[in-house]
Motif scaffolding. Structure first.
Motif, mmCIF file in Angstrom:
data_model
loop_
_atom_site.group_PDB
_atom_site.id
_atom_site.type_symbol
_atom_site.label_atom_id
_atom_site.label_comp_id
_atom_site.label_asym_id
_atom_site.label_seq_id
_atom_site.Cartn_x
_atom_site.Cartn_y
_atom_site.Cartn_z
ATOM 1 N N GLN A 128 1.237 3.732 4.704
ATOM 2 C CA GLN A 128 1.208 4.789 3.694
ATOM 3 C C GLN A 128 -0.176 4.815 3.039
ATOM 4 O O GLN A 128 -0.429 4.139 2.042
ATOM 5 C CB GLN A 128 2.305 4.561 2.648
ATOM 6 N N VAL A 129 -1.079 5.620 3.591
ATOM 7 C CA VAL A 129 -2.473 5.635 3.149
ATOM 8 C C VAL A 129 -2.586 6.013 1.674
ATOM 9 O O VAL A 129 -3.325 5.385 0.904
ATOM 10 C CB VAL A 129 -3.301 6.603 4.019
ATOM 11 N N LEU A 130 -1.856 7.046 1.259
ATOM 12 C CA LEU A 130 -1.962 7.512 -0.117
ATOM 13 C C LEU A 130 -1.510 6.435 -1.101
ATOM 14 O O LEU A 130 -2.136 6.231 -2.149
ATOM 15 C CB LEU A 130 -1.137 8.788 -0.301
ATOM 16 N N GLN A 131 -0.449 5.724 -0.790
ATOM 17 C CA GLN A 131 0.030 4.659 -1.667
ATOM 18 C C GLN A 131 -0.979 3.513 -1.747
ATOM 19 O O GLN A 131 -1.185 2.936 -2.814
ATOM 20 C CB GLN A 131 1.386 4.141 -1.171
ATOM 21 N N ILE A 132 -1.605 3.191 -0.626
ATOM 22 C CA ILE A 132 -2.646 2.147 -0.630
ATOM 23 C C ILE A 132 -3.818 2.576 -1.492
ATOM 24 O O ILE A 132 -4.389 1.769 -2.239
ATOM 25 C CB ILE A 132 -3.098 1.846 0.814
ATOM 26 N N VAL A 133 -4.197 3.842 -1.413
ATOM 27 C CA VAL A 133 -5.303 4.358 -2.229
ATOM 28 C C VAL A 133 -4.967 4.261 -3.714
ATOM 29 O O VAL A 133 -5.792 3.811 -4.524
ATOM 30 C CB VAL A 133 -5.622 5.816 -1.838
ATOM 31 N N VAL A 134 -3.750 4.669 -4.083
ATOM 32 C CA VAL A 134 -3.346 4.623 -5.497
ATOM 33 C C VAL A 134 -3.378 3.186 -6.010
ATOM 34 O O VAL A 134 -3.909 2.906 -7.093
ATOM 35 C CB VAL A 134 -1.934 5.239 -5.670
ATOM 36 N N PHE A 135 -2.807 2.268 -5.243
ATOM 37 C CA PHE A 135 -2.810 0.857 -5.652
ATOM 38 C C PHE A 135 -4.243 0.337 -5.789
ATOM 39 O O PHE A 135 -4.570 -0.347 -6.777
ATOM 40 C CB PHE A 135 -2.047 0.012 -4.629
ATOM 41 N N SER A 136 -5.091 0.641 -4.821
ATOM 42 C CA SER A 136 -6.463 0.140 -4.833
ATOM 43 C C SER A 136 -7.249 0.676 -6.027
ATOM 44 O O SER A 136 -8.018 -0.063 -6.654
ATOM 45 C CB SER A 136 -7.171 0.511 -3.529
ATOM 46 N N PHE A 188 3.424 6.981 -5.153
ATOM 47 C CA PHE A 188 3.241 5.710 -5.850
ATOM 48 C C PHE A 188 3.966 4.577 -5.124
ATOM 49 O O PHE A 188 5.140 4.696 -4.759
ATOM 50 C CB PHE A 188 3.756 5.830 -7.287
ATOM 51 N N PRO A 189 3.271 3.449 -4.901
ATOM 52 C CA PRO A 189 3.874 2.335 -4.173
ATOM 53 C C PRO A 189 4.825 1.524 -5.047
ATOM 54 O O PRO A 189 4.570 1.302 -6.232
ATOM 55 C CB PRO A 189 2.658 1.486 -3.769
ATOM 56 N N GLU A 190 5.940 1.095 -4.462
ATOM 57 C CA GLU A 190 6.833 0.177 -5.160
ATOM 58 C C GLU A 190 6.559 -1.260 -4.719
ATOM 59 O O GLU A 190 6.874 -2.215 -5.423
ATOM 60 C CB GLU A 190 8.300 0.532 -4.889
ATOM 61 N N ASN A 191 5.961 -1.383 -3.561
ATOM 62 C CA ASN A 191 5.620 -2.695 -3.009
ATOM 63 C C ASN A 191 4.417 -2.494 -2.096
ATOM 64 O O ASN A 191 4.528 -1.834 -1.066
ATOM 65 C CB ASN A 191 6.813 -3.264 -2.227
ATOM 66 N N ILE A 192 3.270 -3.063 -2.484
ATOM 67 C CA ILE A 192 2.051 -2.799 -1.718
ATOM 68 C C ILE A 192 2.152 -3.332 -0.301
ATOM 69 O O ILE A 192 1.620 -2.738 0.643
ATOM 70 C CB ILE A 192 0.820 -3.386 -2.451
ATOM 71 N N ALA A 193 2.881 -4.448 -0.122
ATOM 72 C CA ALA A 193 3.061 -4.978 1.235
ATOM 73 C C ALA A 193 3.848 -3.998 2.098
ATOM 74 O O ALA A 193 3.520 -3.781 3.276
ATOM 75 C CB ALA A 193 3.780 -6.326 1.179
ATOM 76 N N LYS A 194 4.858 -3.382 1.505
ATOM 77 C CA LYS A 194 5.646 -2.380 2.228
ATOM 78 C C LYS A 194 4.781 -1.176 2.582
ATOM 79 O O LYS A 194 4.877 -0.620 3.682
ATOM 80 C CB LYS A 194 6.837 -1.958 1.366
#
Length: 478
Positions: free
Chosen positions: A192-200, A180-186
Motif C-alpha cells: 500500500q504505497v499511499l499508506q507507506i507515504v502517510v506513515f513516513s 491511513f495505515p493501521e499497521n505499517i507492517a501490514k
C-alpha cells in the motif's frame, strides 16, 4: 562493420523482418515460415551486435523486449513458462519500494527540519496532480466518445481463460480510511504505497520535532538505508533485461496477436489519447516550466522502458528517482513528490479508466449522458489511488466500479484480452508524468539545478579489466 553504420543496419534489418512478417500474415506474399523465421533472427543478431557495442542498460532492456517478443511468437509454449523470470524480477523490485520510500522521505523532511517547505511542496504537488489528472480524464472521455470503440462489439470476445475476482464497491469513508495505515507492517506486506507515504511523512515530521541529539542517529540510519537501497537496486538491475524480456515473451506467447483484430479500435483509441495527452498537456507543461526536454527524455528513457515491459510503475520507481536526482532535482523533492505522485498522479491510469468505463457502457448498448459519465470517471479517479504499483489493479478497480453502476461485467472481461498491451502504455505515461511532476515542483520551489550534459550520459558497460566508478549508481552489464 563500422560502428557508425551499425545503428542504420540494425534499423533496416529489424524493419525488413517486421514488414515481411506482416505481409505474410495478411497473405500479400507467400514465403516459407522457415525463411521468415531466419530473417527475423538475422535481424535480432544484428541488434545483439549493436547492443554489444552500445553497452548501456537501456539499450539491453529494449533489445530484450525485441528478443522476448520473437521468442513469444516462435515458441509460445516455452514463452509462457518464462513468466516465472519476470515475476522474480518484479518481486525483487518490490522489496525495494517500502524501505526506499521510508528512508528517502524521512531524510528529505526531517533532514532539513524545514516543515514549512514540506507543506509548500505538498500543496503545490497536490494542485499540480489534480489539474493534470483532470485534464487526462477529459481527454480520455473525448477519445472514447469520438471513436465509439465499444459499439457493435461481439459478446463472444469476452470469453477468457483468466478470471478477475470481483471487488466490493467502496464508499467515500472506505476510500478515506484506506489512506491511513493501521499497521505499517501490514501496509508494507500489502504494498500500500499511499499508506507507506502517510506513515513516513508523519514519522519524519515527528523526528524533525525532537532534539538534534536524538534526531541524528535515526537520520544517519535512514540516510545509510537510502544509499544501501540504491546499491541494492543496482544489483537487481543487472537482471532487468532478463526479467523484461521474459515479461514480453510471456505476453506474446500467452495472448497472441489474433485478439487485436477484434479490439484494435479500443487499443488504438487509448494509444492515440495518451499521445494527445503527452503533446497537449505534458509537453506544454515542460516547456512552460522550462524543463530541458532533451535531457528529461534521456533521463526517463530507462524507467519508462522498464514500466512499459513490466506494466508496473513500482518496478521503475527506484530508477526514476535516481534519474531525476541526476537531472538536477534535489533528493528531498524527489523523495516527497514521486512516491506521492504514485498515488495521486496516475495520468495514464486515469485516462484509461475514463476511456474503459464508457467503453463498457457502449459495448453493453447503454447510452450514458455526459453527467453520468463524469460521475463514473470521477468515482474511478478516487478509487484508483495507490494502485500504480500493481499490474492490472486498475482492471480490478474498473470491475468493482462497473458493478456499482449496475453495468454488465462481460465487457471488462473483453478488455482483459488486451489489457497487458494497454497497461504497458498507461503505466509508461504514469512514470513519465511523475518524473515531470518532480521537475516542475522543483522548478516551482526554485531548486531545480540542471546538471551539465556530462552528468546525464548513461553509464556504459566497462571492459572486464575496468573497475566501475563507486559513485555510479546505474548498474552495468558485463
Amino acid at each position: 562493420m563500422k560502428k557508425s553504420l551499425l545503428p542504420l543496419a540494425t534499423l533496416v534489418c529489424i524493419t525488413l523482418a517486421a514488414i515481411l512478417t506482416v505481409l505474410q500474415q495478411y497473405s500479400f506474399i507467400s514465403l516459407p515460415a522457415e525463411v521468415l523465421t531466419a530473417v527475423r533472427w538475422a535481424g535480432i543478431s544484428v541488434l545483439l551486435l549493436y547492443g554489444l557495442q552500445k553497452r548501456t542498460l537501456t539499450t539491453w532492456i529494449l533489445i530484450s523486449m525485441v528478443v522476448g517478443a520473437e521468442i513469444g511468437y516462435d515458441f509460445p509454449t516455452f514463452a509462457t513458462n518464462l513468466n516465472v523470470l519476470s515475476k522474480v524480477f518484479l518481486k525483487l523490485i518490490k522489496t525495494i519500494i517500502a524501505p526506499l520510500i521510508f528512508a528517502t522521505l524521512v531524510v528529505g523532511i526531517a533532514g532539513h527540519s524545514n516543515l514549512k517547505q514540506v507543506g509548500s511542496m505538498g500543496w503545490k504537488a497536490i494542485v499540480y496532480f489534480e489539474i493534470v489528472t483532470t485534464l487526462a480524464l477529459f481527454i480520455g472521455l473525448a477519445a472514447i466518445n469520438i471513436s465509439k470503440a465499444g459499439e457493435g462489439i461481439d459478446a463472444g470476445i469476452a470469453q477468457s481463460q483468466e478470471e478477475i475476482a470481483a471487488v466490493p464497491a467502496q464508499s467515500t469513508s472506505d476510500i478515506i480510511l484506506h489512506v491511513f495505515p493501521e499497521n505499517i507492517a501490514k501496509s508494507v506486506v500489502e504494498g500500500q504505497v499511499l499508506q507507506i507515504v502517510v506513515f513516513s511523512v508523519l514519522f519524519a515530521i515527528g523526528l524533525a520535532m525532537v532534539s538534534e541529539k536524538k534526531r541524528k542517529p535515526m537520520l544517519d540510519f535512514c540516510e545509510s538505508l537510502s544509499e544501501t537501497m540504491f546499491k541494492f537496486t543496482n544489483i537487481i538491475m543487472y537482471f532487468a533485461p532478463v526479467g523484461v524480456g521474459a515479461a514480453i515473451a510471456y505476453t506474446v506467447g500467452h495472448m497472441g496477436f489474433g485478439i487485436l483484430l477484434n479490439l484494435f479500435q479500443l487499443l488504438a483509441t487509448l494509444y492515440v489519447a495518451l499521445l494527445a495527452f503527452v503533446l497537449l498537456v505534458l509537453l506544454p507543461v515542460a516547456l512552460i516550466a522550462g524543463i530541458p526536454i532533451k535531457r528529461f527524455l534521456k533521463a526517463v528513457s530507462g524507467p519508462v522502458s522498464i514500466a512499459f515491459a513490466t506494466t508496473s510503475s513500482e518496478a521503475a520507481l527506484p530508477r526514476a528517482m535516481e534519474e531525476m536526482e541526476k537531472l538536477g532535482v534535489p533528493r528531498k523533492i524527489v523523495a516527497f513528490v514521486m512516491p506521492t505522485g504514485y498515488s495521486f498522479n496516475l495520468d495514464g491510469t486515469t485516462l484509461y479508466l475514463a476511456l474503459a468505463s464508457v467503453f463498457v457502457a457502449q459495448a453493453a448498448g447503454i447510452d450514458l449522458s455526459l453527467e453520468q459519465q463524469l460521475v463514473m470517471v470521477f468515482t474511478l479517479m478516487l478509487t484508483s489511488k495507490g494502485v500504480a504499483g500493481v499490474p492490472r489493479a486498475s482492471l480490478v478497480i474498473l470491475l468493482g466500479t462497473v458493478a456499482s453502476f449496475n453495468l454488465p461485467v462481460w465487457p471488462v472481461f473483453a478488455i482483459l484480452g488486451i489489457d497487458e498491451l494497454m497497461d504497458m502504455a498507461r503505466t509508461s505515461i504514469n512514470v513519465t508524468g511523475n518524473c515531470l511532476a518532480t521537475a516542475v515542483v522543483a522548478k516551482w520551489e526554485g531548486e531545480f539545478n540542471p546538471q551539465p550534459e556530462t552528468g546525464l550520459v548513461e553509464s556504459t558497460i566497462p571492459a572486464l579489466t575496468e573497475k566501475p566508478s563507486e559513485e555510479d549508481r546505474t548498474p552495468e552489464l558485463v
